[in-house]
Design a protein around this motif. Structure first.
Motif, PDB file in Angstrom:
ATOM      1  N   LYS A   1      17.403   8.410  17.994  1.00 57.37           N
ATOM      2  CA  LYS A   1      15.865   8.708  17.843  1.00 57.37           C
ATOM      3  C   LYS A   1      15.842   9.018  16.109  1.00 57.37           C
ATOM      4  N   LYS A   2      16.769   9.917  15.695  1.00 57.84           N
ATOM      5  CA  LYS A   2      16.949  10.291  14.294  1.00 57.84           C
ATOM      6  C   LYS A   2      17.282   9.104  13.296  1.00 57.84           C
ATOM      7  N   ILE A   3      18.069   8.059  13.769  1.00 61.91           N
ATOM      8  CA  ILE A   3      18.250   6.856  13.030  1.00 61.91           C
ATOM      9  C   ILE A   3      17.043   5.898  12.862  1.00 61.91           C
ATOM     10  N   ILE A   4      16.374   5.925  14.164  1.00 62.87           N
ATOM     11  CA  ILE A   4      15.100   5.155  14.059  1.00 62.87           C
ATOM     12  C   ILE A   4      13.941   5.610  13.243  1.00 62.87           C
ATOM     13  N   LEU A   5      13.898   7.036  13.023  1.00 61.06           N
ATOM     14  CA  LEU A   5      12.965   7.680  12.320  1.00 61.06           C
ATOM     15  C   LEU A   5      13.248   7.519  10.881  1.00 61.06           C
ATOM     16  N   VAL A   6      14.405   7.875  10.482  1.00 66.33           N
ATOM     17  CA  VAL A   6      14.893   7.227   8.976  1.00 66.33           C
ATOM     18  C   VAL A   6      14.812   5.718   8.632  1.00 66.33           C
ATOM     19  N   ALA A   7      14.974   5.102   9.708  1.00 58.83           N
ATOM     20  CA  ALA A   7      14.573   3.428   9.219  1.00 58.83           C
ATOM     21  C   ALA A   7      13.268   3.190   9.064  1.00 58.83           C
TER      22      ALA A   7
ATOM     23  N   PHE B   1      11.534   1.862   5.625  1.00 54.72           N
ATOM     24  CA  PHE B   1      10.764   0.605   5.810  1.00 54.72           C
ATOM     25  C   PHE B   1       9.319   0.752   5.230  1.00 54.72           C
ATOM     26  N   GLY B   2       8.702   2.068   5.557  1.00 53.38           N
ATOM     27  CA  GLY B   2       7.380   2.163   5.015  1.00 53.38           C
ATOM     28  C   GLY B   2       7.276   2.590   3.687  1.00 53.38           C
ATOM     29  N   ALA B   3       8.531   3.073   3.150  1.00 51.51           N
ATOM     30  CA  ALA B   3       8.414   3.414   1.742  1.00 51.51           C
ATOM     31  C   ALA B   3       8.664   2.126   1.100  1.00 51.51           C
ATOM     32  N   TRP B   4       9.520   1.268   1.496  1.00 53.16           N
ATOM     33  CA  TRP B   4       9.680   0.137   0.848  1.00 53.16           C
ATOM     34  C   TRP B   4       8.509  -0.915   0.855  1.00 53.16           C
TER      35      TRP B   4
ATOM     36  N   TYR C   1       5.291   0.256   1.140  1.00 56.93           N
ATOM     37  CA  TYR C   1       4.528   0.914  -0.205  1.00 56.93           C
ATOM     38  C   TYR C   1       5.011   0.692  -1.429  1.00 56.93           C
ATOM     39  N   TYR C   2       6.161   0.434  -1.647  1.00 62.08           N
ATOM     40  CA  TYR C   2       6.693   0.353  -3.188  1.00 62.08           C
ATOM     41  C   TYR C   2       6.306  -1.056  -3.289  1.00 62.08           C
ATOM     42  N   THR C   3       6.598  -2.334  -2.512  1.00 59.55           N
ATOM     43  CA  THR C   3       6.474  -3.544  -2.869  1.00 59.55           C
ATOM     44  C   THR C   3       5.162  -3.941  -2.933  1.00 59.55           C
ATOM     45  N   GLU C   4       4.060  -3.375  -2.280  1.00 61.21           N
ATOM     46  CA  GLU C   4       2.523  -3.513  -2.400  1.00 61.21           C
ATOM     47  C   GLU C   4       1.982  -3.002  -3.855  1.00 61.21           C
ATOM     48  N   ASN C   5       2.718  -1.842  -4.269  1.00 59.64           N
ATOM     49  CA  ASN C   5       2.156  -1.161  -5.252  1.00 59.64           C
ATOM     50  C   ASN C   5       2.712  -1.524  -6.663  1.00 59.64           C
ATOM     51  N   ARG C   6       3.777  -1.877  -6.640  1.00 62.64           N
ATOM     52  CA  ARG C   6       4.513  -2.101  -8.080  1.00 62.64           C
ATOM     53  C   ARG C   6       3.779  -3.020  -8.860  1.00 62.64           C
ATOM     54  N   ASP C   7       3.036  -4.247  -8.265  1.00 64.08           N
ATOM     55  CA  ASP C   7       2.422  -4.994  -9.270  1.00 64.08           C
ATOM     56  C   ASP C   7       1.103  -4.518  -9.911  1.00 64.08           C
ATOM     57  N   SER C   8       0.549  -3.357  -9.312  1.00 68.86           N
ATOM     58  CA  SER C   8      -0.414  -2.795  -9.595  1.00 68.86           C
ATOM     59  C   SER C   8      -0.229  -1.907 -10.863  1.00 68.86           C
ATOM     60  N   THR C   9       0.907  -1.311 -10.880  1.00 68.78           N
ATOM     61  CA  THR C   9       1.047  -0.342 -12.038  1.00 68.78           C
ATOM     62  C   THR C   9       1.268  -0.858 -13.222  1.00 68.78           C
ATOM     63  N   PRO C  10       0.684  -0.286 -14.278  1.00 65.52           N
ATOM     64  CA  PRO C  10       0.631  -1.005 -15.665  1.00 65.52           C
ATOM     65  C   PRO C  10       2.103  -0.875 -16.086  1.00 65.52           C
ATOM     66  N   ASN C  11       2.433  -2.083 -17.078  1.00 67.38           N
ATOM     67  CA  ASN C  11       3.560  -2.129 -17.551  1.00 67.38           C
ATOM     68  C   ASN C  11       3.689  -1.050 -18.787  1.00 67.38           C
ATOM     69  N   PRO C  12       4.807  -0.608 -19.154  1.00 64.81           N
ATOM     70  CA  PRO C  12       4.868   0.418 -20.228  1.00 64.81           C
ATOM     71  C   PRO C  12       4.865  -0.422 -21.525  1.00 64.81           C
ATOM     72  N   THR C  13       4.357  -0.121 -22.571  1.00 71.87           N
ATOM     73  CA  THR C  13       4.159  -0.616 -23.721  1.00 71.87           C
ATOM     74  C   THR C  13       5.600  -0.588 -24.596  1.00 71.87           C
TER      75      THR C  13
END
Length: 111
Positions: free
Chosen positions: A18-24, A28-31, A33-45
């Motif tokens: 159960k702990k392994i499944i929870l961590v997975a 997965f949720g964090a990944w 979120y990251y892949t959907e929101n990385r394109d909307s962040t402004p590029n640093p100058t």
């Protein structure tokens, strides 16, 4: 220890699973979120070294050219780089600057 206080091997494995499944799932949720929101962040100058960048641009030409917009759109229809530059600056619907950097027919070996 009483039997009720200790975990059976099967129960211990279930808790670990159960702990392994929870961590997975959290990973997965964090990944996701990251892949959907990385394109909307402004590029640093990009930082420069403090020295003014000198851009080499074609000098402004004040003389009348013999080129005119006649419907040609492609590099294969041009006879010179100057003609292609005139077309992308002055004529609509040209297809000679694929990366839109202002330099037409970059891959054309004739020029």
């Amino acid at each position: 220890m009483a039997k009720s206080d200790s975990l059976q091997p099967c129960q211990f494995r279930m808790l670990s699973l159960k702990k392994i499944i929870l961590v997975a799932l959290i990973g997965f949720g964090a990944w996701n979120y990251y892949t959907e929101n990385r394109d909307s962040t402004p590029n640093p100058t990009p930082r420069t070294s403090g020295i003014a960048e000198i851009r080499r641009e074609a000098p402004v030409q004040n003389f009348q050219t013999s080129f005119r917009c006649d419907g040609r759109q492609h590099c294969s229809q041009m006879t010179s780089r100057a003609e292609a530059e005139f077309f992308i600056r002055n004529c609509p619907n040209t297809k000679m600057d694929g990366d839109r950097d202002g330099i037409p027919c970059e891959n054309d070996s004739r020029f």
